[in-house]
Design an enzyme around this catalytic site. Structure first.
Site, PDB file in Angstrom:
ATOM      1  N   GLU A 191      72.545  17.089   4.749  1.00  0.00           N
ATOM      2  CA  GLU A 191      71.304  16.374   5.074  1.00  0.00           C
ATOM      3  C   GLU A 191      70.348  17.307   5.839  1.00  0.00           C
ATOM      4  O   GLU A 191      69.144  17.316   5.598  1.00  0.00           O
ATOM      5  CB  GLU A 191      71.628  15.114   5.899  1.00  0.00           C
ATOM      6  CG  GLU A 191      70.447  14.425   6.548  1.00  0.00           C
ATOM      7  CD  GLU A 191      69.411  13.867   5.571  1.00  0.00           C
ATOM      8  OE1 GLU A 191      69.633  13.922   4.350  1.00  0.00           O
ATOM      9  OE2 GLU A 191      68.357  13.397   6.047  1.00  0.00           O
ATOM     10  N   GLU A 202      62.884  19.917   1.833  1.00  0.00           N
ATOM     11  CA  GLU A 202      61.766  19.051   1.451  1.00  0.00           C
ATOM     12  C   GLU A 202      60.570  19.174   2.392  1.00  0.00           C
ATOM     13  O   GLU A 202      59.436  19.015   1.960  1.00  0.00           O
ATOM     14  CB  GLU A 202      62.203  17.592   1.267  1.00  0.00           C
ATOM     15  CG  GLU A 202      62.561  16.848   2.508  1.00  0.00           C
ATOM     16  CD  GLU A 202      62.940  15.386   2.213  1.00  0.00           C
ATOM     17  OE1 GLU A 202      62.408  14.788   1.282  1.00  0.00           O
ATOM     18  OE2 GLU A 202      63.794  14.859   2.958  1.00  0.00           O
ATOM     19  N   LYS A 228      57.867   8.895  -1.942  1.00  0.00           N
ATOM     20  CA  LYS A 228      58.868   8.193  -1.141  1.00  0.00           C
ATOM     21  C   LYS A 228      59.875   7.451  -2.017  1.00  0.00           C
ATOM     22  O   LYS A 228      61.057   7.441  -1.745  1.00  0.00           O
ATOM     23  CB  LYS A 228      58.141   7.211  -0.220  1.00  0.00           C
ATOM     24  CG  LYS A 228      59.045   6.405   0.669  1.00  0.00           C
ATOM     25  CD  LYS A 228      59.511   7.235   1.819  1.00  0.00           C
ATOM     26  CE  LYS A 228      60.465   6.486   2.718  1.00  0.00           C
ATOM     27  NZ  LYS A 228      61.311   7.424   3.460  1.00  0.00           N
ATOM     28  N   LYS A 250      66.587  18.200   4.526  1.00  0.00           N
ATOM     29  CA  LYS A 250      65.378  17.989   5.331  1.00  0.00           C
ATOM     30  C   LYS A 250      64.528  19.257   5.346  1.00  0.00           C
ATOM     31  O   LYS A 250      63.309  19.213   5.236  1.00  0.00           O
ATOM     32  CB  LYS A 250      65.744  17.622   6.783  1.00  0.00           C
ATOM     33  CG  LYS A 250      66.140  16.185   6.988  1.00  0.00           C
ATOM     34  CD  LYS A 250      64.970  15.254   6.871  1.00  0.00           C
ATOM     35  CE  LYS A 250      65.308  13.902   6.290  1.00  0.00           C
ATOM     36  NZ  LYS A 250      65.809  13.814   4.938  1.00  0.00           N
ATOM     37  N   ASN A 266      52.204   1.783 -12.730  1.00  0.00           N
ATOM     38  CA  ASN A 266      53.253   2.532 -12.053  1.00  0.00           C
ATOM     39  C   ASN A 266      54.462   2.532 -12.970  1.00  0.00           C
ATOM     40  O   ASN A 266      54.907   1.463 -13.374  1.00  0.00           O
ATOM     41  CB  ASN A 266      53.603   1.841 -10.725  1.00  0.00           C
ATOM     42  CG  ASN A 266      54.885   2.378 -10.118  1.00  0.00           C
ATOM     43  OD1 ASN A 266      55.247   3.526 -10.335  1.00  0.00           O
ATOM     44  ND2 ASN A 266      55.584   1.547  -9.358  1.00  0.00           N
ATOM     45  N   GLY A 267      54.957   3.694 -13.324  1.00  0.00           N
ATOM     46  CA  GLY A 267      56.140   3.760 -14.184  1.00  0.00           C
ATOM     47  C   GLY A 267      55.912   4.706 -15.337  1.00  0.00           C
ATOM     48  O   GLY A 267      55.030   5.563 -15.299  1.00  0.00           O
ATOM     49  N   HIS A 281      85.593  30.613   0.519  1.00  0.00           N
ATOM     50  CA  HIS A 281      85.756  30.522  -0.938  1.00  0.00           C
ATOM     51  C   HIS A 281      84.485  30.940  -1.663  1.00  0.00           C
ATOM     52  O   HIS A 281      84.324  30.644  -2.840  1.00  0.00           O
ATOM     53  CB  HIS A 281      86.182  29.102  -1.325  1.00  0.00           C
ATOM     54  CG  HIS A 281      87.460  28.680  -0.669  1.00  0.00           C
ATOM     55  ND1 HIS A 281      88.695  29.081  -1.116  1.00  0.00           N
ATOM     56  CD2 HIS A 281      87.688  27.945   0.453  1.00  0.00           C
ATOM     57  CE1 HIS A 281      89.642  28.598  -0.330  1.00  0.00           C
ATOM     58  NE2 HIS A 281      89.046  27.899   0.640  1.00  0.00           N
ATOM     59  N   CYS A 309      54.043   6.008  -7.477  1.00  0.00           N
ATOM     60  CA  CYS A 309      52.718   5.411  -7.568  1.00  0.00           C
ATOM     61  C   CYS A 309      52.694   4.120  -6.751  1.00  0.00           C
ATOM     62  O   CYS A 309      53.658   3.369  -6.707  1.00  0.00           O
ATOM     63  CB  CYS A 309      52.281   5.074  -8.979  1.00  0.00           C
ATOM     64  SG  CYS A 309      52.242   6.465 -10.089  1.00  0.00           S
ATOM     65  N   ARG A 328      53.943   6.634  -1.547  1.00  0.00           N
ATOM     66  CA  ARG A 328      54.570   6.510  -2.865  1.00  0.00           C
ATOM     67  C   ARG A 328      54.088   7.580  -3.846  1.00  0.00           C
ATOM     68  O   ARG A 328      54.632   7.721  -4.938  1.00  0.00           O
ATOM     69  CB  ARG A 328      54.277   5.129  -3.448  1.00  0.00           C
ATOM     70  CG  ARG A 328      54.806   4.003  -2.615  1.00  0.00           C
ATOM     71  CD  ARG A 328      54.493   2.689  -3.251  1.00  0.00           C
ATOM     72  NE  ARG A 328      55.211   2.514  -4.487  1.00  0.00           N
ATOM     73  CZ  ARG A 328      56.413   1.980  -4.597  1.00  0.00           C
ATOM     74  NH1 ARG A 328      57.037   1.548  -3.528  1.00  0.00           N
ATOM     75  NH2 ARG A 328      56.996   1.866  -5.765  1.00  0.00           N
ATOM     76  N   TRP A 361      51.624   9.328  -8.395  1.00  0.00           N
ATOM     77  CA  TRP A 361      52.567  10.433  -8.441  1.00  0.00           C
ATOM     78  C   TRP A 361      52.655  10.785  -9.918  1.00  0.00           C
ATOM     79  O   TRP A 361      53.121   9.994 -10.734  1.00  0.00           O
ATOM     80  CB  TRP A 361      53.931  10.013  -7.894  1.00  0.00           C
ATOM     81  CG  TRP A 361      54.891  11.158  -7.787  1.00  0.00           C
ATOM     82  CD1 TRP A 361      54.984  12.060  -6.763  1.00  0.00           C
ATOM     83  CD2 TRP A 361      55.883  11.534  -8.739  1.00  0.00           C
ATOM     84  NE1 TRP A 361      55.971  12.972  -7.027  1.00  0.00           N
ATOM     85  CE2 TRP A 361      56.541  12.678  -8.227  1.00  0.00           C
ATOM     86  CE3 TRP A 361      56.296  11.031  -9.975  1.00  0.00           C
ATOM     87  CZ2 TRP A 361      57.572  13.323  -8.900  1.00  0.00           C
ATOM     88  CZ3 TRP A 361      57.311  11.671 -10.649  1.00  0.00           C
ATOM     89  CH2 TRP A 361      57.954  12.801 -10.103  1.00  0.00           C
TER      90      TRP A 361
END
Ligand code: M6R
Length: 617
Positions: A486, A493, A612, A490, A102-103, A509, A2, A27, A75
């Site tokens: 990584e 997401e 983010k 990428k 926010n939270g 394995h 948020c 955010r 968010w």
């Protein structure tokens, strides 16, 4: 998660709020809303979906001129992303108070039960609305907004930044911060609040980072900060070291495209002032840790999440090799809750672009309580992580807006290598001449990163051609292994397709069972010049998967004459030191994932379900 913004001053508040929300939208983008006080009355507009929906709502229902207000981009945590659950939330039966949050308010069920018992009616499913009603109720009792606000924030558990405006006090925005970020922007006859400086950097570069359990009383001409206990607090002002253009697309089709292109500068700026032309590394910010402290370190634990954790995995190779200090890399959320062994001789290195990732903050707080020193590698000035650490190495990547991390990663890896070289020198673990040679090699990186970026067309074309792929696998050895992970992250997401990164040696394995005819596999190939003979081993791995039908794209060092025989495509990167190749090989993977996602018509800056900055655990 948020984004929140607040403003008091002569400018058009709606414009300031929307401008701030635009910069904070990374955010969270489940909904957006604003409340302003105009002609003595609250005016609220909110809408589910991205900011553009709110802008449309304001266009259809214009807001009269106003000079005070608050804005929010969400968010979703409690309650679906609907218009009703969008912030702001109004408090009290007369709906004179508006609140954004926010939270997560962890004790909201208990507080809600208390309000329901009194007959309070709720308009949303959020935890945040509880705080709005509680403050309105306390204000009706006490008649003093600051007292009411302070009483309520002291009752809330969890993580929150809360901003409030009230019709009865049309000149003040109140804000409180616990475990979620809040920064004040100081203007001339105007003041701002934001989740980070991006919210107001186009108006002012003077800022104050609000501390834990502090309340801000913001007026156009004054800013007062008190603790949750009501006592005055003094805070230091800082100057934001980037300007608004750094956080704009600047003609690029997406922030991600721009941030990929920013990488030479991100690496150069992170090296700047820390490596001299002879290759000697000095990190003045490490002064908080004495040579004695450094010599006493018997273990380093790197804590981080997501991409930042892969930066840690890569840095580990260098730090251990050069300084001979054992390094373990831990996902912050796993580390915090597994009773880890931490002593006063443990150095915690916390890596975070935002410096607000709650999992990482909780991990570092826990380790500090056990007596460890904490060194942050952070990209955001004034961030909570930096404030709470013994020392901070800032990665000077500039603001990273796209949700998928790119330039922050290469800056974090650079900072991790600098740390390794510095520790090695202080401890005398590797001859200075060797360390300086590596330092000089680091200085070549910005130009090499530019070279890689100029040659990204092939990676993009391969990505675009793979828009219908169901799965892509990534393989690497040594630093190529975290690079592979990584690359897979990428792709997950950005393009929402199955992707996995494996250690090439692990293939036999288990993971090799995944290979079937036509399976695309991207392989990070170590240098042919490498002394540990990893190159032939990876070439063997390539042959093993090709024999089973894999289509191989190799990322290899220029001059590698062998890899082409065994791969459908080879993307070459310049020659560098074996470990530093991580920085060069990861970049084509970023471009590949971006192009593949674009070919699928997806929003590469704001992928679904993500935000983010993950400020909840
Ligand atoms: O702000 P931080 O570096 O602490 O963020 C950590 C992760 O959430 C972040 O790297 C995330 O994995 C990115 N979206 C990856 O691109």
């Amino acid at each position: 998660m948020c984004g929140i913004v607040g403003y008091v001053g002569p400018k058009s508040t709606v414009d300031v709020l929307i401008g701030g929300l635009r910069r904070l939208e990374y955010r969270g983008y489940d909904s957006a809303g604003v409340s302003v006080i105009s002609e003595g009355h609250l005016q609220t507009r909110k809408k589910a979906g991205k900011l553009v929906n709110l802008i449309g709502e304001i266009d259809s229902h214009p807001i009269p001129v106003s000079h005070i207000g608050i804005g929010h981009t969400r968010w979703a945590t409690h309650g679906a992303p609907t218009d009703g659950n969008a912030h702001p939330h109004l408090g009290g039966t007369r709906e004179k108070l508006s609140l954004i949050h926010n939270g997560i308010i962890e004790n909201f069920s208990e507080l809600k039960a208390e309000l329901l018992a009194e007959g309070t009616r709720f308009a949303s499913d959020t935890d945040s609305e509880v705080a709005a009603h509680l403050i309105a109720r306390e204000y009706d009792k006490a008649g003093d907004l600051v007292v009411a606000f302070r009483t309520v924030v002291n009752r809330l558990h969890g993580a929150f930044t809360i901003l409030v405006v009230h019709e009865d006090q049309p000149d003040v925005v109140l804000a409180a911060r616990r475990n979620a970020p809040l920064v004040i922007g100081l203007g001339d006859g105007e003041n701002f609040l934001g989740s980070d400086v991006a919210a107001f950097v186009e108006h002012t570069k003077r800022a104050i980072s609000v501390g834990q359990d502090e309340i801000v009383i913001l007026r156009a001409e004054s800013v007062e900060i008190i603790g949750f206990d009501g006592k005055p607090v003094t805070s230091e002002e800082f100057t934001v070291d980037w300007d608004a253009t750094a956080a704009s697309k600047g003609g690029w089709p997406s922030f991600m495209a721009k941030e990929i292109a920013d990488q030479p500068q991100a690496v150069a700026d992170t090296l700047m002032g820390r490596v001299d032309s002879e290759g000697r590394v000095s990190i003045p910010e490490m002064d908080g840790l004495s040579a004695e402290d450094i010599k006493n370190i018997d273990r380093i634990i790197i804590v981080a999440c997501g991409t930042a954790s892969y930066a840690g995995d890569i840095a580990k190779y260098g730090i251990e090799k050069w300084s001979r200090i054992p390094v373990q890399v831990e996902l912050s959320h796993e580390f915090r809750y597994r009773d880890p062994i931490v002593t006063k001789n443990t150095l915690i290195v916390a890596i975070s672009q935002s410096g607000e990732t709650m999992d990482t903050l909780m991990a570092t707080r826990y380790a500090r309580d056990l007596g460890a020193k904490v060194l942050a590698i952070c990209n955001t000035q004034g961030a909570t992580l930096a404030r709470e650490s013994d020392a901070t190495i800032y990665t000077h990547a500039g603001p990273e807006v796209a949700v998928a991390s790119t330039k922050a990663l290469v800056a974090q890896i650079t900072a991790g290598f600098l740390l390794g070289l510095y520790l090695a020198e202080v401890r005398g673990a590797t001859p200075s001449s060797e360390l300086q040679k590596l330092g000089r090699e680091l200085l070549r990186l910005p130009a090499q990163v530019s070279e890689v970026i100029e040659g990204l067309d092939e990676a993009k074309a391969l990505g675009a051609a793979m828009a219908s792929a169901k799965s892509v696998l990534f393989l690497g050895r040594n630093v190529g292994f975290p690079v592979a992970m990584e690359g897979a992250l990428k792709l997950k997401e950005l393009a929402y397709i199955h992707a996995e990164g494996f250690a090439a040696g692990e293939l036999k394995h288990g993971p090799i069972a995944l290979i079937e005819e036509g399976q695309p596999v991207i392989v990070i190939v170590p240098s042919l010049r490498d002394e540990d003979s990893l190159h032939p081993k990876v070439i063997s791995n390539i042959q093993e998967i090709r024999a089973r039908g894999a289509k191989v794209i190799a990322i290899a060092e220029v001059g590698d004459t062998e890899v082409g025989q065994w791969s459908e495509h080879v993307i070459f990167v310049p020659e560098t030191e074996q470990l530093f190749a991580a920085i060069l090989t990861v970049i084509p993977l970023q471009a590949f994932a971006m192009a593949l996602a674009e070919a699928k018509g997806l929003d590469v800056d704001q992928p679904r379900n993500l935000a983010k900055s993950v400020t909840v655990e």
